[in-house]
Scaffold this motif. Structure first.
Motif, mmCIF file in Angstrom:
data_model
loop_
_atom_site.group_PDB
_atom_site.id
_atom_site.type_symbol
_atom_site.label_atom_id
_atom_site.label_comp_id
_atom_site.label_asym_id
_atom_site.label_seq_id
_atom_site.Cartn_x
_atom_site.Cartn_y
_atom_site.Cartn_z
ATOM 1 N N ASP A 90 0.871 -1.174 0.000
ATOM 2 C CA ASP A 90 0.000 0.000 0.000
ATOM 3 C C ASP A 90 0.905 1.219 0.000
ATOM 4 O OD1 ASP A 90 -2.427 -1.434 0.163
ATOM 5 O OD2 ASP A 90 -2.221 -1.615 2.338
ATOM 6 N N GLU A 91 0.979 1.917 -1.135
ATOM 7 C CA GLU A 91 1.878 3.061 -1.275
ATOM 8 C C GLU A 91 1.223 4.319 -0.712
ATOM 9 O OE1 GLU A 91 4.817 2.438 -1.994
ATOM 10 O OE2 GLU A 91 4.942 0.860 -3.493
ATOM 11 N N PRO A 92 2.032 5.263 -0.216
ATOM 12 C CA PRO A 92 1.485 6.471 0.397
ATOM 13 C C PRO A 92 0.733 7.389 -0.576
ATOM 14 C CG PRO A 92 3.894 6.541 0.379
ATOM 15 C CD PRO A 92 3.488 5.183 -0.105
ATOM 16 N N TRP A 93 0.897 7.184 -1.879
ATOM 17 C CA TRP A 93 0.200 8.037 -2.849
ATOM 18 C C TRP A 93 -1.120 7.432 -3.317
ATOM 19 C CZ3 TRP A 93 5.090 6.049 -3.549
ATOM 20 C CH2 TRP A 93 5.222 5.002 -4.443
ATOM 21 N N ASN A 109 4.556 -3.477 -13.348
ATOM 22 C CA ASN A 109 3.942 -2.888 -12.156
ATOM 23 C C ASN A 109 2.440 -3.139 -12.258
ATOM 24 O OD1 ASN A 109 3.015 -1.148 -10.113
ATOM 25 N ND2 ASN A 109 3.326 0.682 -11.344
ATOM 26 N N VAL A 110 1.899 -3.900 -11.320
ATOM 27 C CA VAL A 110 0.466 -4.180 -11.321
ATOM 28 C C VAL A 110 -0.128 -3.486 -10.099
ATOM 29 C CG1 VAL A 110 -1.319 -5.955 -11.252
ATOM 30 C CG2 VAL A 110 0.865 -6.417 -12.400
ATOM 31 N N GLY A 111 -1.136 -2.660 -10.329
ATOM 32 C CA GLY A 111 -1.685 -1.922 -9.205
ATOM 33 C C GLY A 111 -3.137 -1.544 -9.381
ATOM 34 N N MET A 112 -3.655 -0.977 -8.306
ATOM 35 C CA MET A 112 -5.014 -0.426 -8.339
ATOM 36 C C MET A 112 -5.050 0.776 -7.398
ATOM 37 S SD MET A 112 -7.232 -3.253 -6.209
ATOM 38 C CE MET A 112 -8.590 -2.270 -5.635
ATOM 39 N N HIS A 113 -5.867 1.739 -7.747
ATOM 40 C CA HIS A 113 -6.045 2.910 -6.894
ATOM 41 C C HIS A 113 -6.867 2.495 -5.675
ATOM 42 C CE1 HIS A 113 -4.228 5.830 -9.566
ATOM 43 N NE2 HIS A 113 -4.755 5.130 -10.547
ATOM 44 N N THR A 114 -6.329 2.751 -4.508
ATOM 45 C CA THR A 114 -7.018 2.398 -3.269
ATOM 46 C C THR A 114 -7.454 3.634 -2.503
ATOM 47 O OG1 THR A 114 -4.834 2.121 -2.258
ATOM 48 C CG2 THR A 114 -5.962 0.132 -2.998
ATOM 49 N N ASP A 115 -6.942 4.790 -2.928
ATOM 50 C CA ASP A 115 -7.295 6.050 -2.281
ATOM 51 C C ASP A 115 -7.104 7.156 -3.309
ATOM 52 O OD1 ASP A 115 -7.916 7.876 -0.177
ATOM 53 O OD2 ASP A 115 -5.785 8.297 0.020
ATOM 54 N N ARG A 116 -8.126 7.865 -3.618
ATOM 55 C CA ARG A 116 -8.025 8.972 -4.590
ATOM 56 C C ARG A 116 -7.406 10.168 -3.906
ATOM 57 N NH1 ARG A 116 -8.424 6.615 -9.384
ATOM 58 N NH2 ARG A 116 -10.209 5.290 -9.446
ATOM 59 N N GLU A 117 -6.401 10.757 -4.602
ATOM 60 C CA GLU A 117 -5.754 11.953 -4.059
ATOM 61 C C GLU A 117 -6.606 13.168 -4.298
ATOM 62 O OE1 GLU A 117 -1.514 12.435 -4.760
ATOM 63 O OE2 GLU A 117 -1.560 10.446 -5.610
#
Length: 117
Positions: A90-93, A109-117
């Motif tokens: 879980d990245e800080p961005w 790099n496989v990812g998903m947005h977990t928190d919208r900035e």
């Protein structure tokens, strides 16, 4: 698990120059700027990321693939016996991601947005 977006990641030495060059030639605008990575894009959803050095991973990725279930993708990568280069994090961005290396040595790099900035 569904793939939502695929974005090429180009490693560059001079981020500002690379942004200026690709924006001028391709007509893309800055969508995100973290200081070490800039993502350019247009209204149709086309994107290109320019990266100097990843902020938390040991290597730069060659491509970023955004999915709707990163945990499922991670399980698939492990089941396939692929080298995990950067653990599920879980990245800080606001992104949860992991990196794997494919059989040709490319880093994905496989990812998903977990928190919208």
């Amino acid at each position: 698990m569904r793939v939502e977006r695929v974005v090429p990641d180009l490693t560059v030495t001079d981020l500002r120059s690379a942004v200026a060059e690709h924006s001028a030639v391709l007509g893309l605008r800055v969508l995100m700027d973290h200081g070490w990575i800039v993502t350019l894009g247009d209204e149709e959803g086309h994107q290109l990321s320019l990266i100097t050095r990843d902020a938390s991973a040991p290597v730069n990725p060659d491509v970023s693939v955004f999915v709707d279930d990163v945990t499922a993708a991670f399980a698939r990568a492990e089941a396939a016996g692929l080298e995990i280069v950067h653990p599920l994090t879980d990245e800080p961005w606001g992104v949860t991601r992991f990196f794997y290396r494919d059989s040709d040595g490319r880093v994905i790099n496989v990812g998903m947005h977990t928190d919208r900035e």
